[in-house]
Design a protein around this motif. Structure first.
Motif, PDB file in Angstrom:
ATOM      1  N   ALA A 241       2.364  -4.303   6.161  1.00 49.98           N
ATOM      2  CA  ALA A 241       2.540  -3.130   6.639  1.00 49.98           C
ATOM      3  C   ALA A 241       3.548  -2.858   7.229  1.00 49.98           C
ATOM      4  O   ALA A 241       4.807  -1.931   7.215  1.00 49.98           O
ATOM      5  CB  ALA A 241       1.023  -2.440   7.109  1.00 49.98           C
TER       6      ALA A 241
ATOM      7  N   GLY B 181       6.853  -1.319   6.444  1.00 54.37           N
ATOM      8  CA  GLY B 181       7.876  -0.376   7.589  1.00 54.37           C
ATOM      9  C   GLY B 181       9.319  -0.583   7.636  1.00 54.37           C
ATOM     10  O   GLY B 181       9.773   0.687   7.951  1.00 54.37           O
TER      11      GLY B 181
ATOM     12  N   HIS C 293       4.419   8.992   1.652  1.00 57.09           N
ATOM     13  CA  HIS C 293       3.227   8.680   2.622  1.00 57.09           C
ATOM     14  C   HIS C 293       2.893  10.108   3.007  1.00 57.09           C
ATOM     15  O   HIS C 293       1.433  10.105   3.128  1.00 57.09           O
ATOM     16  CB  HIS C 293       3.953   8.555   3.955  1.00 57.09           C
ATOM     17  CG  HIS C 293       3.669   9.979   4.677  1.00 57.09           C
ATOM     18  ND1 HIS C 293       2.467   9.960   5.980  1.00 57.09           N
ATOM     19  CD2 HIS C 293       3.981  10.875   5.377  1.00 57.09           C
ATOM     20  CE1 HIS C 293       2.281  10.660   6.303  1.00 57.09           C
ATOM     21  NE2 HIS C 293       3.275  11.612   6.769  1.00 57.09           N
TER      22      HIS C 293
ATOM     23  N   THR D 195       0.469  10.529  -0.777  1.00 59.82           N
ATOM     24  CA  THR D 195      -1.066   9.870  -0.190  1.00 59.82           C
ATOM     25  C   THR D 195      -1.607  10.715   0.096  1.00 59.82           C
ATOM     26  O   THR D 195      -3.370  10.702   0.357  1.00 59.82           O
ATOM     27  CB  THR D 195      -1.261   8.152   0.154  1.00 59.82           C
ATOM     28  OG1 THR D 195      -0.362   8.570   1.563  1.00 59.82           O
ATOM     29  CG2 THR D 195      -0.081   7.248  -1.057  1.00 59.82           C
TER      30      THR D 195
ATOM     31  N   SER E  84      -9.604   6.110  -0.392  1.00 57.37           N
ATOM     32  CA  SER E  84      -7.923   5.780  -1.092  1.00 57.37           C
ATOM     33  C   SER E  84      -7.495   4.314  -1.485  1.00 57.37           C
ATOM     34  O   SER E  84      -7.863   2.980  -1.764  1.00 57.37           O
ATOM     35  CB  SER E  84      -7.058   5.824   0.098  1.00 57.37           C
ATOM     36  OG  SER E  84      -7.318   4.447   0.811  1.00 57.37           O
TER      37      SER E  84
ATOM     38  N   SER F 186      -7.504   2.832   5.153  1.00 57.97           N
ATOM     39  CA  SER F 186      -5.647   3.806   4.602  1.00 57.97           C
ATOM     40  C   SER F 186      -5.081   4.623   5.883  1.00 57.97           C
ATOM     41  O   SER F 186      -3.811   3.785   6.351  1.00 57.97           O
ATOM     42  CB  SER F 186      -6.355   4.910   3.754  1.00 57.97           C
ATOM     43  OG  SER F 186      -5.011   5.337   3.325  1.00 57.97           O
ATOM     44  N   HIS F 187      -5.517   4.660   6.580  1.00 56.30           N
ATOM     45  CA  HIS F 187      -4.791   5.423   7.631  1.00 56.30           C
ATOM     46  C   HIS F 187      -4.433   4.450   8.869  1.00 56.30           C
ATOM     47  O   HIS F 187      -3.365   4.686   9.733  1.00 56.30           O
ATOM     48  CB  HIS F 187      -5.521   6.840   8.417  1.00 56.30           C
ATOM     49  CG  HIS F 187      -5.869   7.868   7.748  1.00 56.30           C
ATOM     50  ND1 HIS F 187      -4.785   8.605   6.595  1.00 56.30           N
ATOM     51  CD2 HIS F 187      -7.414   8.841   7.413  1.00 56.30           C
ATOM     52  CE1 HIS F 187      -5.699   9.156   6.150  1.00 56.30           C
ATOM     53  NE2 HIS F 187      -6.548   8.640   6.471  1.00 56.30           N
TER      54      HIS F 187
ATOM     55  N   TRP G 279      -1.032   2.761   7.433  1.00 56.44           N
ATOM     56  CA  TRP G 279      -0.222   3.387   6.980  1.00 56.44           C
ATOM     57  C   TRP G 279       0.754   4.155   7.978  1.00 56.44           C
ATOM     58  O   TRP G 279       1.396   4.089   8.595  1.00 56.44           O
ATOM     59  CB  TRP G 279      -0.621   5.262   6.076  1.00 56.44           C
ATOM     60  CG  TRP G 279      -0.482   5.444   4.754  1.00 56.44           C
ATOM     61  CD1 TRP G 279      -0.731   5.092   3.690  1.00 56.44           C
ATOM     62  CD2 TRP G 279       0.778   5.048   4.196  1.00 56.44           C
ATOM     63  NE1 TRP G 279      -0.432   5.372   2.686  1.00 56.44           N
ATOM     64  CE2 TRP G 279       0.734   5.106   2.831  1.00 56.44           C
ATOM     65  CE3 TRP G 279       2.400   5.075   4.691  1.00 56.44           C
ATOM     66  CZ2 TRP G 279       1.511   5.501   2.310  1.00 56.44           C
ATOM     67  CZ3 TRP G 279       3.680   5.270   3.843  1.00 56.44           C
ATOM     68  CH2 TRP G 279       3.272   5.461   2.245  1.00 56.44           C
TER      69      TRP G 279
ATOM     70  N   THR H 149       2.534   1.140   8.886  1.00 50.03           N
ATOM     71  CA  THR H 149       4.201   1.200   8.733  1.00 50.03           C
ATOM     72  C   THR H 149       5.182   2.144   9.101  1.00 50.03           C
ATOM     73  O   THR H 149       5.922   1.711   9.417  1.00 50.03           O
ATOM     74  CB  THR H 149       3.709   2.330   6.729  1.00 50.03           C
ATOM     75  OG1 THR H 149       3.055   0.383   6.203  1.00 50.03           O
ATOM     76  CG2 THR H 149       4.991   1.924   5.912  1.00 50.03           C
ATOM     77  N   LEU H 150       4.481   3.639   9.860  1.00 51.30           N
ATOM     78  CA  LEU H 150       5.402   4.598   9.513  1.00 51.30           C
ATOM     79  C   LEU H 150       5.696   4.253  11.418  1.00 51.30           C
ATOM     80  O   LEU H 150       7.019   4.855  11.741  1.00 51.30           O
ATOM     81  CB  LEU H 150       4.473   5.888   9.651  1.00 51.30           C
ATOM     82  CG  LEU H 150       4.628   6.661   7.878  1.00 51.30           C
ATOM     83  CD1 LEU H 150       3.274   7.214   8.318  1.00 51.30           C
ATOM     84  CD2 LEU H 150       6.151   6.873   7.962  1.00 51.30           C
TER      85      LEU H 150
ATOM     86  N   ARG I 147      -0.783  11.166  10.779  1.00 50.24           N
ATOM     87  CA  ARG I 147      -2.103   9.204   9.945  1.00 50.24           C
ATOM     88  C   ARG I 147      -2.978   9.261  11.572  1.00 50.24           C
ATOM     89  O   ARG I 147      -3.813   9.003  11.266  1.00 50.24           O
ATOM     90  CB  ARG I 147      -1.131   8.177   9.692  1.00 50.24           C
ATOM     91  CG  ARG I 147      -0.225   8.940   8.324  1.00 50.24           C
ATOM     92  CD  ARG I 147      -1.067   8.302   7.682  1.00 50.24           C
ATOM     93  NE  ARG I 147      -0.410   8.444   6.083  1.00 50.24           N
ATOM     94  CZ  ARG I 147      -1.322   8.173   4.970  1.00 50.24           C
ATOM     95  NH1 ARG I 147      -2.598   8.331   5.014  1.00 50.24           N
ATOM     96  NH2 ARG I 147      -0.442   8.834   3.651  1.00 50.24           N
TER      97      ARG I 147
END
Length: 444
Positions: free
Chosen positions: A64, A68, A96, A99, A116, A160-161, A164, A167-168, A254
């Motif tokens: 992840a 990102g 993002h 999803t 997810s 999932s969160h 993410w 990643t972000l 997220r």
């Protein structure tokens, strides 16, 4: 040999330990399950699963973070060409946003009940790593509990969160680093769309950052993007717009969703209760919470034990030979082999069974009554009182140490207790052959 030992005998030990812990039925069921889990390897599987989760989490977080950082580097480029702001914001927030929207509407749609795509991939990785019967059982049990509590959505949502958010966050840090160390120009390009579309899009995304005091590109900057890319003020405004958008519309939502999922998951865990109406639990209830824990004790012990009635003649129609079991463990087969089934009068494992046995003997007294006990259990007043009470309804009564402990001290305690109620040593037998000979002997 191992399979035989780990069958009923292990369950018997687990039941005994569970009954010794006290508490309500659910507490005893969980205590029994913990004991069985230690012996069957399930606890080891749970430990292995935790290690697998750590490994999977490390791998997934690494991917992840790399994803990102790679996405941010890709949308900005090496600085030799202007950055297309539409492609940049779409590349960083597009998937993002899709999803996240699917996760939100999945709360109310059956197709989204499982959480997810990232959560499903997480489950598949767990199943593939270290797959085995015990681990498979653990995963199935975890999934079943999550479905019963309605927590699957929140549990998989956490996965999932969290991914993410990693990643972000990596993308955000990479953006800041690259914007701080390279000089970028910003443009937007289109063939069929009017310029007002980009003005409105920029202002919509910039409304929240602007409310927080962050300088955003105005309409003039948007319309002149590319032509005035050399102006530092424009560069700073577009850079702030891009970073603020990723932070406010990506990482923070997220993070909020992760906190919500974590809270709801823990609340579901605390609220989980076993469905005690299931048939399997109803069967366990009779064993874990019998009406009488030890041959009928449900009140305070009497100050004085009743006397054993030996070698007397009862009134009423005799029932011949009679063989009864008192509170035998499950690993002791009943009726025992080598005895005529005509002698079997059943097991006394509960208050109701005790009353039925006494009622039967009161109506049809026995000539010879043999009481089989599990000498591995400690003698108590309730068991001794029941033996004395049963002896009232038989011409002659003997006690058979059916379950013999390895520790002879326990048998000595039983002999002492039986002597206290007046049972002579010649009415105590400690082998199947002697027990069979006694019950089949002519009444003298």
């Amino acid at each position: 040999m191992r399979e035989e030992v780990t069958g009923p005998a292990d369950d018997t030990m687990a039941v005994r330990r569970a009954r010794a812990t006290g508490g309500d039925l659910e507490h005893r069921i969980l205590a029994r399950a913990a004991t069985l889990g230690e012996r069957s390897g399930l606890m080891s599987a749970i430990h292995s699963r935790r290690q697998h989760i750590r490994l999977i989490a490390l791998i997934a977080m690494t991917i992840a973070i790399m994803g990102g950082a790679g996405a941010a580097s890709a949308v900005l480029g090496d600085g030799t060409h202007p950055v297309n702001v539409i492609w940049a914001i779409s590349g960083l927030l597009g998937f993002h946003a899709i999803t996240l929207l699917l996760w939100l509407i999945g709360r109310w749609l059956p197709l989204g009940a499982s959480g997810s795509l990232a959560g499903q991939l997480w489950l598949q990785l767990q199943a593939r790593l270290g797959a085995g019967p015990a681990l498979t059982s653990v995963l199935q049990a975890h999934s079943s509990i999550a479905q019963q509590t309605g927590a699957s959505y929140w549990w998989l949502g956490r996965v999932s969160h969290a991914l993410w958010l990693a990643t972000l966050s990596a993308a955000l840090l990479t953006l800041v680093f690259l914007l701080a160390t390279r000089r970028y120009g910003f443009v937007w390009e289109t063939t069929i769309l009017p310029a007002d579309v980009f003005v409105q899009l920029t202002q919509i995304l910039g409304a929240l950052p602007a409310a927080l005091g962050i300088t955003m590109p105005d309409a003039t900057m948007v319309l002149n993007a590319g032509e005035t890319s050399g102006i530092d003020a424009d560069r700073h405004a577009w850079s702030a717009w891009l970073v603020a958008s990723v932070l406010l519309y990506g990482a923070l939502p997220r993070a909020a969703a992760l906190v919500i999922c974590q809270f709801r998951w823990h609340r579901a865990q605390r609220a989980f209760r076993l469905d005690l109406d299931l048939p399997a639990y109803a069967t366990l209830q009779a064993r874990l919470m019998p009406n009488v824990e030890h041959s009928g004790i449900s009140s305070a012990a009497p100050a004085r034990l009743p006397s054993f009635h030996a070698a007397h003649h009862t009134t009423g129609a005799g029932d011949g030979r009679c063989l009864m079991a008192l509170e035998l463990a499950d690993d002791l087969a009943w009726p025992p082999t080598g005895f005529s089934r005509a002698f079997d009068a059943g097991r006394i494992d509960s208050r109701d069974a005790r009353h039925q046995a006494l009622d039967h003997l009161a109506q049809h007294s026995a000539e010879r009554l043999l009481l089989a006990i599990d000498a591995r259990l400690s003698p108590d007043r309730g068991a001794l009182a029941l033996i004395a009470e049963l002896s009232r309804y038989a011409d002659d009564t003997a006690v058979w140490f059916y379950g013999q402990p390895a520790d002879t001290t326990r048998m000595a305690h039983w002999r002492d207790g039986l002597q206290q109620i007046g049972l002579a040593d010649d009415h105590i037998v400690d082998s199947a052959d002697l027990a069979r000979a006694w019950v089949e002997a002519n009444h003298g």
